[in-house]
Design an enzyme around this catalytic site. Structure first.
Site, PDB file in Angstrom:
ATOM      1  N   VAL A  70      30.102  39.919  40.736  1.00 57.12           N
ATOM      2  CA  VAL A  70      28.760  40.048  40.167  1.00 57.12           C
ATOM      3  C   VAL A  70      27.919  38.804  40.472  1.00 57.12           C
ATOM      4  CG1 VAL A  70      29.555  41.578  38.320  1.00 57.12           C
ATOM      5  CG2 VAL A  70      29.549  39.122  37.911  1.00 57.12           C
ATOM      6  N   HIS A 124      30.259  46.466  40.481  1.00 60.32           N
ATOM      7  CA  HIS A 124      30.392  46.051  39.071  1.00 60.32           C
ATOM      8  C   HIS A 124      29.133  45.362  38.542  1.00 60.32           C
ATOM      9  CE1 HIS A 124      35.089  46.258  39.125  1.00 60.32           C
ATOM     10  NE2 HIS A 124      34.520  47.442  39.041  1.00 60.32           N
ATOM     11  N   CYS A 180      17.642  45.886  29.484  1.00 59.75           N
ATOM     12  CA  CYS A 180      17.535  46.399  28.123  1.00 59.75           C
ATOM     13  C   CYS A 180      18.607  47.461  27.906  1.00 59.75           C
ATOM     14  CB  CYS A 180      16.143  46.982  27.901  1.00 59.75           C
ATOM     15  SG  CYS A 180      15.955  47.663  26.242  1.00 59.75           S
ATOM     16  N   ARG A 190      29.299  31.049  32.116  1.00 60.79           N
ATOM     17  CA  ARG A 190      29.600  31.417  33.511  1.00 60.79           C
ATOM     18  C   ARG A 190      28.382  31.184  34.402  1.00 60.79           C
ATOM     19  NH1 ARG A 190      31.858  37.246  33.174  1.00 60.79           N
ATOM     20  NH2 ARG A 190      31.993  37.067  35.432  1.00 60.79           N
ATOM     21  N   CYS A 243      15.709  50.781  27.205  1.00 58.66           N
ATOM     22  CA  CYS A 243      14.701  51.204  28.184  1.00 58.66           C
ATOM     23  C   CYS A 243      15.058  50.697  29.587  1.00 58.66           C
ATOM     24  CB  CYS A 243      13.303  50.762  27.738  1.00 58.66           C
ATOM     25  SG  CYS A 243      12.927  49.029  28.083  1.00 58.66           S
ATOM     26  N   THR A 298      41.333  40.417  45.925  1.00 57.13           N
ATOM     27  CA  THR A 298      41.308  41.273  44.730  1.00 57.13           C
ATOM     28  C   THR A 298      42.734  41.596  44.304  1.00 57.13           C
ATOM     29  OG1 THR A 298      40.564  43.346  43.736  1.00 57.13           O
ATOM     30  CG2 THR A 298      40.992  43.406  46.109  1.00 57.13           C
ATOM     31  N   SER A 299      42.925  41.650  42.967  1.00 53.06           N
ATOM     32  CA  SER A 299      44.253  41.995  42.448  1.00 53.06           C
ATOM     33  C   SER A 299      44.510  43.491  42.591  1.00 53.06           C
ATOM     34  CB  SER A 299      44.376  41.568  40.983  1.00 53.06           C
ATOM     35  OG  SER A 299      43.350  42.177  40.220  1.00 53.06           O
TER      36      SER A 299
HETATM   37  C1  BJW Z   1      42.616  34.719  46.317  1.00 57.01           C
HETATM   38  C2  BJW Z   1      42.178  33.391  46.335  1.00 57.01           C
HETATM   39  C3  BJW Z   1      41.809  32.857  47.573  1.00 57.01           C
HETATM   40  C4  BJW Z   1      42.646  33.908  44.308  1.00 57.01           C
HETATM   41  N1  BJW Z   1      41.885  33.628  48.672  1.00 57.01           N
HETATM   42  N2  BJW Z   1      42.686  35.458  47.409  1.00 57.01           N
HETATM   43  C5  BJW Z   1      44.584  52.743  32.557  1.00 57.01           C
HETATM   44  C6  BJW Z   1      44.887  53.133  33.851  1.00 57.01           C
HETATM   45  C7  BJW Z   1      43.889  53.192  34.830  1.00 57.01           C
HETATM   46  C8  BJW Z   1      42.581  52.875  34.525  1.00 57.01           C
HETATM   47  C9  BJW Z   1      42.293  52.492  33.244  1.00 57.01           C
HETATM   48  C10 BJW Z   1      43.282  52.435  32.270  1.00 57.01           C
HETATM   49  N3  BJW Z   1      42.700  52.016  31.120  1.00 57.01           N
HETATM   50  C11 BJW Z   1      41.381  51.805  31.348  1.00 57.01           C
HETATM   51  C12 BJW Z   1      41.133  52.094  32.643  1.00 57.01           C
HETATM   52  C13 BJW Z   1      39.840  52.000  33.331  1.00 57.01           C
HETATM   53  C14 BJW Z   1      39.448  50.566  33.600  1.00 57.01           C
HETATM   54  C15 BJW Z   1      40.579  49.875  34.360  1.00 57.01           C
HETATM   55  O1  BJW Z   1      40.692  49.973  35.571  1.00 57.01           O
HETATM   56  N4  BJW Z   1      41.432  49.152  33.670  1.00 57.01           N
HETATM   57  C16 BJW Z   1      42.613  48.544  34.291  1.00 57.01           C
HETATM   58  C17 BJW Z   1      42.495  47.017  34.201  1.00 57.01           C
HETATM   59  C18 BJW Z   1      43.819  49.076  33.622  1.00 57.01           C
HETATM   60  N5  BJW Z   1      38.246  50.639  34.410  1.00 57.01           N
HETATM   61  C19 BJW Z   1      37.053  50.764  33.847  1.00 57.01           C
HETATM   62  O2  BJW Z   1      36.901  50.771  32.641  1.00 57.01           O
HETATM   63  C20 BJW Z   1      35.892  50.965  34.792  1.00 57.01           C
HETATM   64  N6  BJW Z   1      35.141  52.078  34.395  1.00 57.01           N
HETATM   65  C21 BJW Z   1      35.666  53.301  34.346  1.00 57.01           C
HETATM   66  O3  BJW Z   1      36.801  53.556  34.676  1.00 57.01           O
HETATM   67  O4  BJW Z   1      34.778  54.247  33.903  1.00 57.01           O
HETATM   68  C22 BJW Z   1      35.245  55.573  33.670  1.00 57.01           C
HETATM   69  C23 BJW Z   1      34.174  56.290  32.899  1.00 57.01           C
HETATM   70  C24 BJW Z   1      33.626  57.453  33.410  1.00 57.01           C
HETATM   71  C25 BJW Z   1      32.649  58.126  32.699  1.00 57.01           C
HETATM   72  C26 BJW Z   1      32.220  57.628  31.466  1.00 57.01           C
HETATM   73  C27 BJW Z   1      32.747  56.455  30.967  1.00 57.01           C
HETATM   74  C28 BJW Z   1      33.745  55.771  31.689  1.00 57.01           C
HETATM   75  C29 BJW Z   1      34.965  49.753  34.750  1.00 57.01           C
HETATM   76  C30 BJW Z   1      35.642  48.502  35.230  1.00 57.01           C
HETATM   77  C31 BJW Z   1      34.703  47.315  35.033  1.00 57.01           C
HETATM   78  C32 BJW Z   1      35.381  46.014  35.393  1.00 57.01           C
HETATM   79  N7  BJW Z   1      34.578  44.947  34.916  1.00 57.01           N
HETATM   80  C33 BJW Z   1      34.950  43.574  35.243  1.00 57.01           C
HETATM   81  C34 BJW Z   1      33.937  42.627  34.570  1.00 57.01           C
HETATM   82  C35 BJW Z   1      32.609  42.671  35.340  1.00 57.01           C
HETATM   83  C36 BJW Z   1      31.526  41.911  34.675  1.00 57.01           C
HETATM   84  C37 BJW Z   1      31.736  40.432  34.642  1.00 57.01           C
HETATM   85  O5  BJW Z   1      32.138  39.795  35.643  1.00 57.01           O
HETATM   86  O6  BJW Z   1      31.471  39.877  33.611  1.00 57.01           O
HETATM   87  O7  BJW Z   1      34.949  43.383  36.651  1.00 57.01           O
HETATM   88  S1  BJW Z   1      36.637  43.172  34.774  1.00 57.01           S
HETATM   89  C38 BJW Z   1      36.980  42.185  36.195  1.00 57.01           C
HETATM   90  O8  BJW Z   1      37.995  42.820  37.013  1.00 57.01           O
HETATM   91  C39 BJW Z   1      35.683  42.195  37.021  1.00 57.01           C
HETATM   92  C40 BJW Z   1      36.218  42.304  38.412  1.00 57.01           C
HETATM   93  O9  BJW Z   1      35.218  42.792  39.275  1.00 57.01           O
HETATM   94  C41 BJW Z   1      37.404  43.212  38.264  1.00 57.01           C
HETATM   95  C42 BJW Z   1      38.390  43.125  39.388  1.00 57.01           C
HETATM   96  O10 BJW Z   1      38.975  41.890  39.425  1.00 57.01           O
HETATM   97  P1  BJW Z   1      39.261  41.190  40.829  1.00 57.01           P
HETATM   98  O11 BJW Z   1      38.010  40.963  41.540  1.00 57.01           O
HETATM   99  O12 BJW Z   1      40.325  41.906  41.541  1.00 57.01           O
HETATM  100  O13 BJW Z   1      39.733  39.746  40.350  1.00 57.01           O
HETATM  101  P2  BJW Z   1      41.192  39.276  39.854  1.00 57.01           P
HETATM  102  O14 BJW Z   1      41.009  38.020  39.121  1.00 57.01           O
HETATM  103  O15 BJW Z   1      41.913  40.361  39.183  1.00 57.01           O
HETATM  104  O16 BJW Z   1      41.974  38.997  41.218  1.00 57.01           O
HETATM  105  C43 BJW Z   1      41.654  37.923  42.063  1.00 57.01           C
HETATM  106  C44 BJW Z   1      42.559  37.982  43.260  1.00 57.01           C
HETATM  107  O17 BJW Z   1      42.172  36.962  44.165  1.00 57.01           O
HETATM  108  C45 BJW Z   1      44.050  37.755  42.927  1.00 57.01           C
HETATM  109  O18 BJW Z   1      44.821  38.762  43.568  1.00 57.01           O
HETATM  110  C46 BJW Z   1      44.321  36.384  43.528  1.00 57.01           C
HETATM  111  O19 BJW Z   1      45.646  36.271  44.009  1.00 57.01           O
HETATM  112  C47 BJW Z   1      43.320  36.328  44.644  1.00 57.01           C
HETATM  113  N8  BJW Z   1      42.890  34.994  45.079  1.00 57.01           N
HETATM  114  N9  BJW Z   1      42.196  32.883  45.112  1.00 57.01           N
HETATM  115  C48 BJW Z   1      42.322  34.875  48.625  1.00 57.01           C
HETATM  116  N10 BJW Z   1      41.359  31.555  47.726  1.00 57.01           N
END
Ligand code: BJW
Length: 258
Positions: free
Chosen positions: A102, A118, A126, A69, A129, A192-193
């Site tokens: 990110v 995110h 690390c 990436r 640390c 965002t989705s």
């Molecule tokens: C266009 C376009 C154009 C295309 N013009 N538009 C069940 C229910 C509810 C929650 C949970 C559950 N099970 C687990 C969870 C929690 C989980 C979660 O939400 N999961 C769901 C998926 C179910 N969340 C977490 O785990 C978070 N942490 C948490 O909840 O902690 C609680 C906690 C508390 C205390 C102790 C311990 C824990 C953390 C979430 C981290 C997400 N990480 C990622 C990876 C980041 C690193 C990396 O990049 O490598 O983040 S996953 C990925 O999804 C990334 C994104 O930031 C994130 C959101 O995605 P995004 O940006 O919306 O992208 P897409 O691809 O989904 O959508 C793109 C959109 O663009 C689409 O709509 C297209 O149509 C559109 N588009 N071209 C305009 N030209």
């Protein structure tokens, strides 16, 4: 409703705008999204790559994916949608950008107030640390089968400074994001989705505060139903059109009023 009438009604509010951004904004910069037909999660399993379990289980595989990436990111530049947000900020209309991305492209586009909830792919930290370093360079990105180790505490592994599934968001960043949403009377939900929590809850908070929600996406999302208006189409064309008109009217209004 036309962009013309929407921008007129927004100006009556005295715009205090927050942009809530996802991967779709960087698509035109060459960065793949996560979900959807050509999204990353269509080619890979999130649980194999973007969880603490995946990293502990196979750090080499995870680093390989991040390096791939990074090689794409090193060629990427901000697009007109990133630039539109910078222009809104320069016009004094934007409280800030809350981004799930990110990639650091908002910073390169010279937006100043950004919360990267995110994390940042351009940094490695690390696991144990407080050591942190930039790794967004060709030399690092082109390495093979090397798991970087912490130069400070020696044997512990470095990991990308991003938030994986199951990990909490940085609380300072999260509090700032919530504060901005609470100050906003207009929230732009861009590319965002709207399915990843807790970020996906922010539009609901804004709605509760009676903010106007404007969505910019190529398709419907779970947030379409609560948005006051959705602009369906590529944000890299529609967002600049929207923001240029808003800024033009805002500056024009200022001049006319005195
Ligand atoms: C266009 C376009 C154009 C295309 N013009 N538009 C069940 C229910 C509810 C929650 C949970 C559950 N099970 C687990 C969870 C929690 C989980 C979660 O939400 N999961 C769901 C998926 C179910 N969340 C977490 O785990 C978070 N942490 C948490 O909840 O902690 C609680 C906690 C508390 C205390 C102790 C311990 C824990 C953390 C979430 C981290 C997400 N990480 C990622 C990876 C980041 C690193 C990396 O990049 O490598 O983040 S996953 C990925 O999804 C990334 C994104 O930031 C994130 C959101 O995605 P995004 O940006 O919306 O992208 P897409 O691809 O989904 O959508 C793109 C959109 O663009 C689409 O709509 C297209 O149509 C559109 N588009 N071209 C305009 N030209």
């Amino acid at each position: 409703m036309s962009i013309d009438s929407i921008t007129d009604s927004l100006l009556e509010l005295g715009p205090k705008i927050v942009a809530l951004v996802g991967a779709g904004i960087s698509k035109a910069s060459g960065m793949p999204t996560f979900r959807g037909e050509d999204g990353l999660w269509n080619q890979y399993h999130a649980q194999d790559l973007a969880t603490p379990y995946a990293f502990n289980n196979n750090p080499n595989l995870v680093w390989e994916w991040y390096r791939a990436r990074m090689r794409i990111l090193l060629e990427a530049q901000p697009n007109p949608a990133h630039e539109a947000l910078t222009k809104l900020e320069e016009a004094g209309l934007l409280i800030g950008v809350i981004t799930q991305n990110v990639d650091g492209l908002h910073e390169i586009a010279k937006t100043k107030k950004i919360v990267e909830v995110h994390g940042r792919i351009r940094y490695a930290r690390c696991q144990v640390c407080d050591y942190i370093q930039r790794w967004d360079n060709k030399e690092f990105a082109e390495q093979k089968d090397i798991i970087p180790k912490c130069p400070k505490c020696k044997n512990n592994l470095l990991r990308p400074d991003v938030v994986w599934f199951g990990e909490p968001l940085d609380q300072i960043k999260w509090q700032e994001a919530v504060q901005w949403i609470n100050q906003a009377n207009i929230v732009l939900i861009i590319g965002t989705s709207g399915v990843v929590h807790p970020v996906a809850s922010l539009p609901w908070l804004a709605k509760k505060n009676d903010a106007v929600l404007l969505e910019f996406n190529i398709e419907e999302t779970p947030l379409t139903a609560i948005s006051d208006h959705s602009f369906f189409g590529p944000c890299e064309t529609i967002l600049p059109e929207f923001s240029d008109l808003l800024i033009k009217k805002y500056i024009g209004g200022y001049k006319n009023n005195g």
